[in-house]
Design a protein around this motif. Structure first.
Motif, short mmCIF file in Angstrom:
data_model
loop_
_atom_site.label_atom_id
_atom_site.label_comp_id
_atom_site.label_asym_id
_atom_site.label_seq_id
_atom_site.Cartn_x
_atom_site.Cartn_y
_atom_site.Cartn_z
N ASP A 150 0.88 -1.20 0.25
CA ASP A 150 -0.07 -0.16 0.04
C ASP A 150 0.86 1.24 -0.02
OD1 ASP A 150 -2.27 -1.67 0.15
OD2 ASP A 150 -2.36 -1.36 2.59
N THR B 113 3.23 -7.68 7.58
CA THR B 113 3.25 -8.78 8.40
C THR B 113 3.58 -10.40 8.06
OG1 THR B 113 0.83 -9.02 7.84
CG2 THR B 113 1.13 -7.62 9.75
N ASP C 248 1.96 -13.13 7.98
CA ASP C 248 0.85 -13.78 7.36
C ASP C 248 0.92 -13.30 6.07
OD1 ASP C 248 -0.35 -11.22 7.68
OD2 ASP C 248 -2.01 -12.34 8.90
N LYS D 93 -0.47 -10.70 4.73
CA LYS D 93 -2.08 -10.07 4.51
C LYS D 93 -1.85 -8.71 4.48
CE LYS D 93 -5.25 -14.00 5.94
NZ LYS D 93 -5.43 -14.32 7.10
N TYR D 94 -0.67 -7.97 5.02
CA TYR D 94 -0.42 -6.56 5.15
C TYR D 94 0.98 -6.42 4.78
CZ TYR D 94 -0.61 -1.92 6.52
OH TYR D 94 -0.57 -0.19 6.63
N SER E 22 -1.32 1.02 11.84
CA SER E 22 -1.21 0.16 13.09
C SER E 22 -1.67 0.31 14.12
CB SER E 22 0.49 -0.45 13.19
OG SER E 22 1.13 0.76 13.48
N SER F 273 -0.64 -5.41 14.27
CA SER F 273 -1.35 -4.92 12.89
C SER F 273 -3.05 -4.68 13.23
CB SER F 273 -0.97 -6.07 11.89
OG SER F 273 -1.76 -5.89 10.69
N ILE F 274 -3.45 -3.93 12.35
CA ILE F 274 -4.81 -3.64 12.52
C ILE F 274 -5.64 -4.83 12.17
CG2 ILE F 274 -6.83 -2.28 11.60
CD1 ILE F 274 -4.93 0.04 12.10
N HIS F 275 -5.32 -5.49 11.13
CA HIS F 275 -6.17 -6.67 10.49
C HIS F 275 -6.21 -7.96 11.47
CE1 HIS F 275 -2.42 -8.59 9.17
NE2 HIS F 275 -3.02 -9.56 9.11
N ASP F 276 -5.26 -7.87 12.13
CA ASP F 276 -4.94 -8.94 13.28
C ASP F 276 -3.86 -8.77 14.34
OD1 ASP F 276 -4.34 -11.27 14.58
OD2 ASP F 276 -3.95 -12.57 12.89
N GLN G 60 -0.62 -10.18 14.99
CA GLN G 60 0.40 -10.11 14.03
C GLN G 60 1.34 -8.76 14.48
OE1 GLN G 60 1.24 -11.99 11.08
NE2 GLN G 60 0.08 -13.54 12.03
#
Ligand code: ATP
Ligand code: MG
Length: 607
Positions: free
Chosen positions: A199, A227, A229, A231-232, A241, A423-426, A429
């Motif tokens: 991003d 991250t 995983d 994903k970010y 974050s 991380s915001i999504h998880d 992480q």
């Protein structure tokens, strides 16, 4: 090609001008030559690399349905005045080389081509039936970079592929954008590069989305946060974050305390024996807008956090209209000299509170009379916090918003994310950090240029509406060097096979040995006949020198017509793995054909 007939000169020593490995190697191996600051000649080897990259780019662009064209490098100032970028590009940012011709007309040398392409779209796209469209070009760009460096990485003259999409609406633009996204993945895979799409900041233009393609390398000028995983991933300029939790404040009552010599967060936390997360720090900036207006900005943020100046600049860009401007042309922490220009009395630096009085600002024509007070959510959340008192040597503790300090309505994320944040999504992480070289940038532009320049079309309902645009860049010359930065060893460059200037080099250890010469000549012409791009090192040099040069230049396969000829064999060395094999003379060409095809298609398949 025969090396004896080529412009070929390698250097044993690192050139003084070069700092990073890829730059040193490209100069030493005779790929580039510096002509002036940030200006390099692309010598024959490099030109072949650039053409190969360009061809991959071209194939992937064509596969999306985009059409190639070639736009003008000389760009009339009127176009840039229409888009509103002439002043910022020639003066504020100063990135555009500008000149005046003999008739007194102003021109710029193209740093990018939104204006030119929008002019063409305005003239030629009339109806929704012509949409979508995507035009691209591969050509030299000019940018008067303030700090040209690292050879081709940041030049003042460099090769870029730029594409521009035109769609009827936002949804169409997103489809065009996704196609480019896919094409960019394919291009970088095919070029043999390890990269990450992240991003990215879309700057003052806003827009709904933008991604950068980062080639991972320690010498990268950009920082990427990601991250594990997968994903970010984001450029640190853009990253978001969760900050660490604040420690609850021990200061239950509001008090002003004598805190001598505590102008920094560290010294204050030390003195008060408190956590920096209990402090609201107030940072002063000065922004200049394109209409000449200056505004003093006070940013309140939690003491352990830093301001992301890209986020700050974007927010100030969004607020430009409130000050009669349309763009930010300067942002800085005001120096002592700057402060003397506008401050009515010395500022309590290091002890500033969020409510620093507007009386500090001397009334002036190009200066907003009040501080613009921005507050980051990390500061909004605090209770019973510590902050300045507006008096040097004193801080207050146990303060609260809405009690001792009014809470600014300008609440906005201005915080710089750092490695280790959740991380915001998880939140399980944590963000990790890597260095990246920005090779490409894809961008949902929307209607910024079409509106400014009146590039409209007639939609299905018969209405005249602005075209919805996207723009997509790849630094072709930067990519070539990034490939080297990612792939070299102590002896030289290791080109990915797909973009190597030649696939193979046939080395004759001793040119006075007729058997060696004639075997090499046969293999060399056979390689060329089947389309394997080969060099023949037929120079009158010692074998050791030839091997060193072959390693330095980084040709993927080296064939040596040496001792093993007696058994009807030649030595074949893989530059990347250094594996050496003896292969019978008539097997060499089919074997190489297979290896090269495998190396190139392996990269194509990944996508
Ligand atoms: P940077 O942040 O590195 O200055 P940019 O954001 O200005 O780049 P864009 O305008 O998005 O770059 O240009 C598209 C691509 O052109 C970049 O992704 C990069 O690969 C390449 N590029 C930009 N500036 C230079 C330069 N000075 N020298 C070589 N390549 C460049
Ligand atoms: Mg960019």
């Amino acid at each position: 090609m025969r090396l004896s007939q080529m412009l070929f000169a390698t250097l044993r020593e690192d050139p003084a001008e070069a700092e990073i490995p890829s730059h040193k190697l490209l100069v030493r191996a005779g790929y580039i030559r510096r002509v002036g600051s940030g200006v390099y000649a692309y010598l024959p080897f490099l030109w072949r690399v650039l053409q190969k990259i360009s061809q991959i780019v071209r194939e992937e662009m064509n596969a999306t349905g985009a059409q190639e064209c070639l736009l003008t490098q000389l760009q009339p100032s009127e176009l840039w005045k229409e888009s509103g970028r002439w002043e910022t590009y020639t003066k504020a940012e100063g990135i555009m080389f500008a000149l005046t011709d003999r008739q007194g007309r102003e021109l710029g040398l193209g740093p990018t081509h939104e204006e030119v392409i929008t002019l063409i779209a305005r003239d030629m796209i009339r109806s929704y039936r012509q949409l979508p469209l995507n035009l691209y070009q591969i050509q030299t760009k000019f940018r008067d970079e303030i700090r040209p460096r690292f050879g081709l990485m940041r030049g003042r003259e460099f090769i870029m592929k730029d594409a521009y999409s035109f769609d009827a609406d936002e949804a169409g633009m997103k489809v065009s954008y996704q196609k480019m996204n896919r094409a960019y993945h394919n291009i970088l895979h095919r070029c043999g590069l390890a990269f990450r799409a992240v991003d990215a900041d879309s700057g003052a233009i806003g827009g709904s989305g933008s991604q950068e393609f980062m080639v991972l390398a320690d010498a990268g000028e950009d920082e990427v946060l990601y991250t594990a995983d997968g994903k970010y991933a984001a450029n640190v300029e853009k990253a978001i974050s969760l900050p660490p939790d604040a420690v609850p404040s021990p200061f239950k009552a509001y008090k002003k305390l004598d805190t001598p010599n505590t102008p920094t967060i560290a010294s204050l936390a030390d003195f008060l024996q408190c956590s920096p997360t209990q402090i609201v720090k107030n940072v002063l900036y000065q922004v200049t807008y394109d209409n000449g207006m200056n505004v003093l900005v006070l940013v309140s943020i939690r003491g352990d956090q830093d301001v992301n100046e890209v986020k700050l600049q974007n927010e100030l860009g969004r607020l430009a209209g409130e000050y009669g401007g349309s763009a930010v042309i300067g942002l800085k922490v005001p120096s002592e000299e700057d402060q003397q220009q506008w401050a009515t009395k010395p500022l309590p630096l290091g002890y500033i509170a969020p409510n620093l009085s507007d009386d500090y600002i001397q009334p002036a024509k190009n200066l907003a009379a009040q501080f613009l007070r921005l507050i980051d959510p990390t500061a909004v959340e605090l209770e019973n916090f510590v902050t300045g008192s507006n008096e040097s040597g004193y801080h207050v503790v146990g303060a609260n918003w809405g009690q001792e300090f009014p809470l600014s309505k300008h609440q906005v994320d201005l915080r710089k994310s750092v490695a280790g944040d959740r991380s915001i999504h998880d939140p399980s992480q944590t963000l990790q950090t890597a260095r990246g070289i920005e090779i490409g940038h894809i961008f949902q532009l929307g209607t910024k240029y079409s509106k400014a320049m009146g590039a409209t079309y007639t939609n299905e309902q018969g209405e005249e509406v602005p075209l919805v645009m996207g723009c997509y860049g790849i630094g072709v010359s930067r990519l070539a060097q990034a490939a080297v930065e990612q792939s070299y060893d102590k002896d030289g460059i290791i080109w990915p096979v797909a973009i190597a200037p030649y696939h193979a080099i046939v080395v004759i250890p001793n040119i006075n040995d007729n058997k060696q010469v004639s075997a090499a000549e046969v293999i060399y012409s056979e390689l060329n006949r089947v389309g394997i791009e080969a060099l023949l090192d037929d120079r009158n040099e010692r074998a050791g020198v030839k091997f060193k040069d072959a390693d330095l230049v980084g040709i993927p396969y080296r064939i040596v017509t040496g001792r093993s000829l007696q058994e009807g064999k030649v030595e074949v060395v893989n530059r990347a793995t250094r594996e050496s094999q003896e292969i019978s003379v008539h097997e060499v060409v089919p074997t190489l054909r297979r290896w090269i095809d495998e190396a190139i298609t392996a990269k194509t398949d990944v996508a």
